[in-house]
Design an enzyme around this catalytic site. Structure first.
Site, mmCIF file in Angstrom:
data_model
loop_
_atom_site.group_PDB
_atom_site.id
_atom_site.type_symbol
_atom_site.label_atom_id
_atom_site.label_comp_id
_atom_site.label_asym_id
_atom_site.label_seq_id
_atom_site.Cartn_x
_atom_site.Cartn_y
_atom_site.Cartn_z
ATOM 1 N N ASN A 162 3.654 0.001 9.170
ATOM 2 C CA ASN A 162 3.221 -1.395 9.028
ATOM 3 C C ASN A 162 3.995 -2.246 10.039
ATOM 4 O O ASN A 162 5.184 -2.483 9.880
ATOM 5 C CB ASN A 162 3.508 -1.848 7.587
ATOM 6 C CG ASN A 162 3.064 -3.274 7.324
ATOM 7 O OD1 ASN A 162 2.705 -4.008 8.248
ATOM 8 N ND2 ASN A 162 3.106 -3.678 6.064
ATOM 9 N N CYS A 172 1.767 -10.650 7.304
ATOM 10 C CA CYS A 172 0.787 -9.623 7.694
ATOM 11 C C CYS A 172 -0.570 -10.204 8.054
ATOM 12 O O CYS A 172 -1.378 -9.544 8.699
ATOM 13 C CB CYS A 172 0.628 -8.614 6.568
ATOM 14 S SG CYS A 172 2.189 -7.868 6.141
ATOM 15 N N HIS A 213 -5.594 -4.516 8.075
ATOM 16 C CA HIS A 213 -4.136 -4.506 8.180
ATOM 17 C C HIS A 213 -3.638 -3.154 7.658
ATOM 18 O O HIS A 213 -4.142 -2.642 6.666
ATOM 19 C CB HIS A 213 -3.558 -5.656 7.345
ATOM 20 C CG HIS A 213 -2.069 -5.595 7.213
ATOM 21 N ND1 HIS A 213 -1.236 -5.506 8.305
ATOM 22 C CD2 HIS A 213 -1.264 -5.593 6.113
ATOM 23 C CE1 HIS A 213 0.019 -5.464 7.880
ATOM 24 N NE2 HIS A 213 0.035 -5.504 6.565
HETATM 25 O O1 UT7 Z 1 2.042 -5.590 4.406
HETATM 26 C C1 UT7 Z 1 2.590 -6.449 3.476
HETATM 27 C C2 UT7 Z 1 2.013 -6.224 2.136
HETATM 28 N N1 UT7 Z 1 2.599 -5.068 1.554
HETATM 29 C C3 UT7 Z 1 1.858 -4.158 0.970
HETATM 30 O O2 UT7 Z 1 0.653 -4.271 0.961
HETATM 31 C C4 UT7 Z 1 2.584 -3.042 0.301
HETATM 32 C C5 UT7 Z 1 2.035 -2.828 -1.091
HETATM 33 N N2 UT7 Z 1 2.743 -1.806 -1.842
HETATM 34 C C6 UT7 Z 1 2.714 -0.500 -1.534
HETATM 35 O O3 UT7 Z 1 2.169 -0.109 -0.535
HETATM 36 C C7 UT7 Z 1 3.324 0.470 -2.521
HETATM 37 O O4 UT7 Z 1 3.613 -0.217 -3.708
HETATM 38 C C8 UT7 Z 1 4.595 1.177 -2.011
HETATM 39 C C9 UT7 Z 1 4.204 2.181 -0.931
HETATM 40 C C10 UT7 Z 1 5.574 0.157 -1.462
HETATM 41 C C11 UT7 Z 1 5.218 1.963 -3.155
HETATM 42 O O5 UT7 Z 1 4.285 2.864 -3.720
HETATM 43 P P1 UT7 Z 1 4.057 2.920 -5.312
HETATM 44 O O6 UT7 Z 1 3.085 3.992 -5.544
HETATM 45 O O7 UT7 Z 1 3.697 1.531 -5.747
HETATM 46 O O8 UT7 Z 1 5.469 3.373 -5.809
HETATM 47 P P2 UT7 Z 1 6.475 2.631 -6.802
HETATM 48 O O9 UT7 Z 1 7.168 1.515 -6.089
HETATM 49 O O10 UT7 Z 1 5.801 2.327 -8.073
HETATM 50 O O11 UT7 Z 1 7.494 3.807 -7.037
HETATM 51 C C12 UT7 Z 1 7.108 5.009 -7.716
HETATM 52 C C13 UT7 Z 1 8.318 5.931 -7.796
HETATM 53 C C14 UT7 Z 1 9.553 5.227 -8.348
HETATM 54 O O12 UT7 Z 1 10.274 6.190 -9.113
HETATM 55 P P3 UT7 Z 1 10.192 6.193 -10.710
HETATM 56 O O13 UT7 Z 1 10.644 4.823 -11.129
HETATM 57 O O14 UT7 Z 1 8.739 6.442 -11.024
HETATM 58 O O15 UT7 Z 1 11.103 7.299 -11.082
HETATM 59 C C15 UT7 Z 1 10.335 4.878 -7.125
HETATM 60 O O16 UT7 Z 1 11.715 4.765 -7.363
HETATM 61 O O17 UT7 Z 1 8.673 6.369 -6.482
HETATM 62 C C16 UT7 Z 1 10.043 6.046 -6.217
HETATM 63 N N3 UT7 Z 1 10.190 5.726 -4.812
HETATM 64 C C17 UT7 Z 1 10.397 6.652 -3.863
HETATM 65 N N4 UT7 Z 1 10.537 7.983 -3.920
HETATM 66 C C18 UT7 Z 1 10.719 8.628 -2.744
HETATM 67 C C19 UT7 Z 1 10.118 4.497 -4.205
HETATM 68 N N5 UT7 Z 1 10.298 4.630 -2.893
HETATM 69 C C20 UT7 Z 1 10.462 5.938 -2.648
HETATM 70 C C21 UT7 Z 1 10.677 6.677 -1.465
HETATM 71 N N6 UT7 Z 1 10.800 8.017 -1.575
HETATM 72 N N7 UT7 Z 1 10.744 6.101 -0.258
#
Ligand code: UT7
Length: 329
Positions: A286, A116, A256
């Site tokens: 992204n 990125c 980004h």
């Molecule tokens: O560009 C390269 C660098 N990358 C980044 O900068 C990305 C950085 N990370 C992020 O942007 C975020 O961490 C994500 C958008 C990838 C995820 O968001 P989050 O708020 O960190 O969610 P999480 O991974 O902690 O997941 C929270 C909950 C989980 O459920 P439980 O365990 O709380 O029951 C996940 O299983 O949301 C669930 N979940 C989803 N639910 C619906 C994960 N993906 C999804 C989805 N739809 N697509």
């Protein structure tokens, strides 16, 4: 004689026609529009769908826009630097393929891989080439066809990424405009949180690696998020401080586009109002190395000569950084 700086003098961009909306993804994995929008800021992304087309097929129209805008003979291009993690092939470099197809017969070039942060790393490299006085026209590309390495059965990652390409022309400037300063960083210990496991020399492609779905992006989102929020904000603040600038001096933040919440954190840290921040993550998701040049491409008409811009990124590697530039036209 005034010091030679490297200035962006033209921009081109390309996104494929096909849209992949949150509603489409709802039919593919267990997700929903509200979750995606509130956690990431994304509503839709563009996908290069046609079989047999690769990242160079998006880069070529972007570079051709530059040739047209500047009435530039491709034979005058000295060098093409192509930042991408999704090259047409592992080798030869996509930069070579682009040079051939646009008729840049006198150019040398190479691909640069910094995920990125790729566009920032490539821009800093191209800047050094121009500042050296040896080269007069360097094309810097940020492009990725993320749909080629995204697992559309993994809801953690498939909602995030899209395809696109952006390119800029760098030329010498003696008015004090152009790239002023950069801070670039890497930390390879971050590789466990964001990577593609197989297909490299450690785990070459095999039936086993394909069956285990190891040729796709793997990300531990929460961990990367924490590093990204701190990394992008810290490096942007450091860049302003060492150039004796505050948020008031900045016309535009060009971040980004990985997650709207990461962008908001950097915006707040720099004390900027939201109307000074380029955001198109809602429409493109992204696009990895393409996010920053695509923003510049879309905002080009609103930029004024002398505007201070901060370009900032964080991503796989880990890699991160920020570049301060004065818009030159
Ligand atoms: O560009 C390269 C660098 N990358 C980044 O900068 C990305 C950085 N990370 C992020 O942007 C975020 O961490 C994500 C958008 C990838 C995820 O968001 P989050 O708020 O960190 O969610 P999480 O991974 O902690 O997941 C929270 C909950 C989980 O459920 P439980 O365990 O709380 O029951 C996940 O299983 O949301 C669930 N979940 C989803 N639910 C619906 C994960 N993906 C999804 C989805 N739809 N697509």
């Amino acid at each position: 004689m005034n010091k030679i700086t490297a200035a962006i003098t033209a921009i081109g961009g390309y996104v494929p026609e096909t849209k992949l909306t949150n509603a489409d993804l709802e039919k593919m994995v267990d997700t929903n529009d509200e979750w995606i929008r509130t956690r990431t800021g994304i509503s839709e992304r563009r996908i290069l769908k046609e079989k047999g087309k690769g990242v160079s097929d998006m880069i070529i129209p972007a570079v051709q826009q530059i040739l047209t805008k500047k009435n530039l003979n491709p034979l005058d291009i000295d060098c093409i630097i192509c930042a991408t993690v999704t090259p047409d092939m592992v080798f030869p470099a996509t930069a070579n393929i682009v040079a051939d197809k646009i008729g840049a017969k006198n150019a040398w070039g190479f691909d640069l891989e910094a995920a990125c942060s790729g566009f920032l790393f490539a821009l800093a490299t191209g800047t050094a080439f121009i500042e050296s006085g040896k080269y007069k026209k360097v094309v810097v590309v940020g492009a990725d066809k993320m749909s080629a390495i995204v697992d559309y059965t993994d809801r953690n990652t498939c909602i995030l990424f899209g395809d696109g390409a952006g390119a800029v022309l760098l030329e010498p400037n003696t008015e004090g405009n152009g790239i002023i300063d950069s801070i670039l960083k890497t930390d390879g210990s971050g590789k466990e949180y964001l990577h593609m496991k197989s297909g490299g020399s450690v785990n070459p492609s095999s039936i086993e690696t394909v069956t285990a779905r190891e040729h796709f992006v793997y990300q531990e989102g929460k961990t990367v998020f924490k590093f990204a929020v701190k990394g992008m904000a810290d490096v942007s603040a450091e860049l302003l401080e060492r150039n004796h600038l505050t948020g008031n001096d900045i016309a535009w933040l060009v971040p980004h586009q990985a997650n709207l919440r990461i962008i908001d954190a950097t915006t707040e840290r720099l004390g900027l109002s939201k109307d000074k921040v380029m955001i198109n993550i809602n429409r493109y998701g992204n696009t990895t190395a393409a996010t920053i040049p695509l923003c510049l491409w879309e905002w080009e008409k609103q930029l004024k000569k002398g505007d201070n811009l901060v370009l900032a990124a964080f991503g796989g590697g880990f890699t991160w950084g920020a570049i301060l530039l004065k818009w030159a036209y």
